[in-house]
Each structure stands twice: as C-alpha cells, then as structure tokens.
Design an enzyme around this catalytic site. Structure first.
Site, PDB file in Angstrom:
ATOM      1  N   ARG A 113       1.110  -1.166   0.183  1.00  0.00           N
ATOM      2  CA  ARG A 113      -0.164   0.079   0.238  1.00  0.00           C
ATOM      3  C   ARG A 113       0.586   1.181   0.613  1.00  0.00           C
ATOM      4  NH1 ARG A 113      -2.221  -3.746   3.676  1.00  0.00           N
ATOM      5  NH2 ARG A 113      -4.047  -4.275   2.981  1.00  0.00           N
ATOM      6  N   LYS A 167      -1.723  -2.790   7.908  1.00  0.00           N
ATOM      7  CA  LYS A 167      -3.131  -2.975   7.998  1.00  0.00           C
ATOM      8  C   LYS A 167      -3.305  -4.254   8.663  1.00  0.00           C
ATOM      9  CE  LYS A 167      -8.037  -2.542   5.948  1.00  0.00           C
ATOM     10  NZ  LYS A 167      -8.361  -2.230   4.600  1.00  0.00           N
ATOM     11  N   HIS A 175      -3.856   3.173  -5.000  1.00  0.00           N
ATOM     12  CA  HIS A 175      -4.176   1.622  -5.275  1.00  0.00           C
ATOM     13  C   HIS A 175      -3.768   1.463  -5.762  1.00  0.00           C
ATOM     14  CE1 HIS A 175      -5.262  -0.499  -1.315  1.00  0.00           C
ATOM     15  NE2 HIS A 175      -5.886  -1.286  -2.030  1.00  0.00           N
ATOM     16  N   ARG A 234      -0.940  -0.988  -6.359  1.00  0.00           N
ATOM     17  CA  ARG A 234      -1.542  -2.727  -5.758  1.00  0.00           C
ATOM     18  C   ARG A 234      -2.103  -3.862  -6.042  1.00  0.00           C
ATOM     19  NH1 ARG A 234      -0.804  -4.680  -0.275  1.00  0.00           N
ATOM     20  NH2 ARG A 234      -3.016  -5.544   0.094  1.00  0.00           N
ATOM     21  N   HIS A 264      -3.408 -10.497   3.323  1.00  0.00           N
ATOM     22  CA  HIS A 264      -4.721  -9.927   2.669  1.00  0.00           C
ATOM     23  C   HIS A 264      -4.782 -11.524   3.916  1.00  0.00           C
ATOM     24  CE1 HIS A 264      -5.932  -9.537  -1.775  1.00  0.00           C
ATOM     25  NE2 HIS A 264      -5.280  -8.174  -0.220  1.00  0.00           N
ATOM     26  N   TYR A 267      -8.097 -11.879  -8.376  1.00  0.00           N
ATOM     27  CA  TYR A 267      -7.549 -11.972  -9.347  1.00  0.00           C
ATOM     28  C   TYR A 267      -6.957 -13.294  -9.966  1.00  0.00           C
ATOM     29  CZ  TYR A 267      -5.702  -8.035  -6.432  1.00  0.00           C
ATOM     30  OH  TYR A 267      -6.008  -6.487  -5.954  1.00  0.00           O
TER      31      TYR A 267
END
Length: 343
Positions: free
Chosen positions: A198, A221, A273, A276, A299, A308
């Site tokens: 990020r 995050k 973003h 990313r 994640h 993806y």
C-alpha cells in the site's frame, strides 16, 4: 467478616451485600461457603420486579465514544472510524442507542444513495456501526441485542479492478520524473509496483527496513510484519535517497498530479491503490501462485486475493479447454443444418 473458619473446622459465612440485608450460614467446606457468598451478593445485585434495572438512556454518540475508549483506540484506523461513526450519529439525529432500529439506517441509506454516495462506502459505514454494538455487548457494556442484526447490506455491481499496462507504467514513471519538487514520489511508486505494498506502507519505510535485497513492512493494515524481495538496483537507489534526503516525505498529492499529467484514466477511488492492483494483476498474469500472492499482499483471507484469479493464464486456458464446445466441430454442424433447412 465474610468467610471465616471455625474452631471445629467448618466455615462460617457472614455477609451483608447491601445495608440491612445480612446472611449467615455455616458449611463443611470453604468452596460451599464461597459459592453461598457469591450467590447472596448476586441475588442482591440482580434487579427485582419491584425495583427494575434502569433503562440504558445513552445516546448513539455516547456509545460510539464508549466503544472508542474500550476498543476503537487499539485498531489502526480507530480515530478516523470514530469520526465517521459520529457523523453517522449526527445524520441519524443522535437517537437513544437502545431505540435505534433497522428502519433508521435504511432511511439514512436511501438519502445517501440519492445524494450520490457509493454503495460499498455505505456498506462499510454500516459494518462499522454494527461492530460498535457487537463489541460493547461482548464486553458487557450493553445487555440488549444488536438493533442492526436484521439489516442486510446493499447489493451492488462489483467494479472491475483496474491495473496499469506496461505502456501506462512507462507513462506514469515519465510523469513522476518531471516532479522535481518531490523526488520521493517516483521511488515510493516503484516500491509499490515492485512489492504490491500500500502507498502508506511504502511511504513510511525507514532505512533499516531495506536490507538484504528486500523490504520489511511493519506499519501494515493487518498488524503483521511481512518481508518482500526487491532488486539490488532498487535497494541501492533507496539507500542513496535515504542518505541524501532522509526518510520519505508525504508525496501522495505529487503522485496524483503525475497521474493526471500522464492522462491515464482510472475509476473513481483508485489512485495510489492502482499500483497495488497492478502488481497483483501482473503477478498472476505472469504465472504467479495465488497463495503466494496472498502472503505477499498480506491479505487475511484468500477471498480478497481471489479477485485476481481470473487473470491467471491457466485459468483462461481452462476456460477454453473445459468448455462444452471443446473438440466439437461447430462449423460442420452449421453446414448440416443449412442442408436440412434447404430441403
């Protein structure tokens, strides 16, 4: 005196939980005496029909502040989330929290949708508010059910993830090179493109986090540290920048200016973003493993990474190989049909 052992070995309970309410009893074991004492205290605290427990009259904004004091302060975006929730409370006219119903939220959602708000953003705010009640109930601060449990999130068409092509990446780098006042913008963008980080993670890098041809992200995050390999050339350029300028300065506005200058068109809400998304998309298109990508991106669940998966070459080949027309000569079928029709 509460619990005291007597000369004969028995245990005597003498407890007065509230003024004028005294209990005395003797037991053979200390455990029995302790359970009796606890029961007496609990029965006196428990509300009786003639003396009901006072209703919770706290307003929604008070509950939000309470949530922040007990839990919200410990999460990464706690203060920003609290401000968002307080704004929601204001738009709901700050009702007494226990009287809040799903219809209140449904009405607010309609107003926001008509004002042009994005459905996903509305759902996010709804989730934040729902979490306030769940967390306070878990902590025992409220004793009633979550009034928003019956409200379903809005359904919306999922947006296609945008990513930059190789040509667009070159255009963006050229535009970033023109930013003489912000030399950090290009390097931060390159870190994002090389690692899938990020923007905030790359921008907060320190020299000691770049070593052994890898970068280690600690301000993440998910609160988890992750280390991603980078090229020797990028590492050398990063160290050269740190030695000359120190740590990165805030350069998101410079990046936005370069993006605008490059004339690259992106959907609303996708600026930094997109870097990313670009890393993840090219990773999969070049044959990368979806589980490896999950770890690289940090994640917490595979569901996020599966967005993806459709870009995988094997995924596309399977769609061609496994479809019901594979190996079926459709052209000859059409010719036969025309012959039948001509008869």
């Amino acid at each position: 005196m509460a619990i005291e052992q007597q000369p004969d070995g028995r245990w005597k309970v003498d407890v007065e939980p509230i003024k004028g309410k005294r209990f005395r009893k003797t037991f053979k074991t200390k455990g029995e005496a302790q359970r009796f004492e606890a029961t007496c205290r609990a029965n006196c605290i428990q509300a009786q029909p003639w003396n009901p427990k006072p209703k919770d009259k706290r307003k929604l904004s008070e509950l939000i502040e309470r949530w922040y004091d007990l839990h919200g302060h410990s999460i990464t975006s706690g203060r920003r989330r609290k401000n968002t929730l307080l704004l929601m409370a204001s738009r709901l006219d700050d009702p007494v929290a226990i009287r809040l119903t799903g219809s209140h939220l449904a009405q607010l959602r309609r107003v926001e949708l008509e004002a042009g708000a994005v459905a996903k953003s509305i759902n996010n705010r709804f989730t934040y508010l729902k979490a306030v009640f769940n967390e306070l109930r878990r902590l025992g601060d409220i004793d009633y059910a979550n009034p928003l449990d019956t409200v379903k999130p809005l359904k919306f068409q999922e947006r296609q993830l945008s990513y930059l092509s190789i040509k667009e990446i070159r255009l963006l780098i050229e535009s970033l090179d023109k930013l003489k006042r912000s030399p950090s913008a290009r390097l931060v963008a390159e870190v994002c493109l090389a690692t899938g980080s990020r923007w905030s993670e790359a921008e907060s890098l320190l020299p000691e986090q770049v070593r052994n041809d890898s970068v280690t992200f600690i301000n993440t995050k998910s609160k988890r540290t992750r280390t991603i390999p980078i090229s020797t050339q990028l590492q050398q350029r990063l160290h050269a920048y740190f030695e000359q300028h120190g740590r990165f300065t805030s350069c998101m506005h410079s990046f936005r200016a370069a993006l605008k200058d490059s004339a690259i068109k992106l959907p609303r809400g996708q600026a930094t973003h997109v870097l990313r998304h670009t890393f993840a998309s090219h990773f999969i298109m070049n044959g990368g493993n979806i589980l490896t990508l999950k770890e690289v991106l940090g994640h917490s669940s595979l569901t996020m990474t599966m967005r993806y998966a459709h870009l995988s070459p094997s995924h596309l080949r399977d769609a061609l190989r496994l479809n019901p027309l594979d190996g079926f000569d459709t052209s000859s079928t059409h010719e036969k049909q025309r012959e039948i029709n001509s008869l």
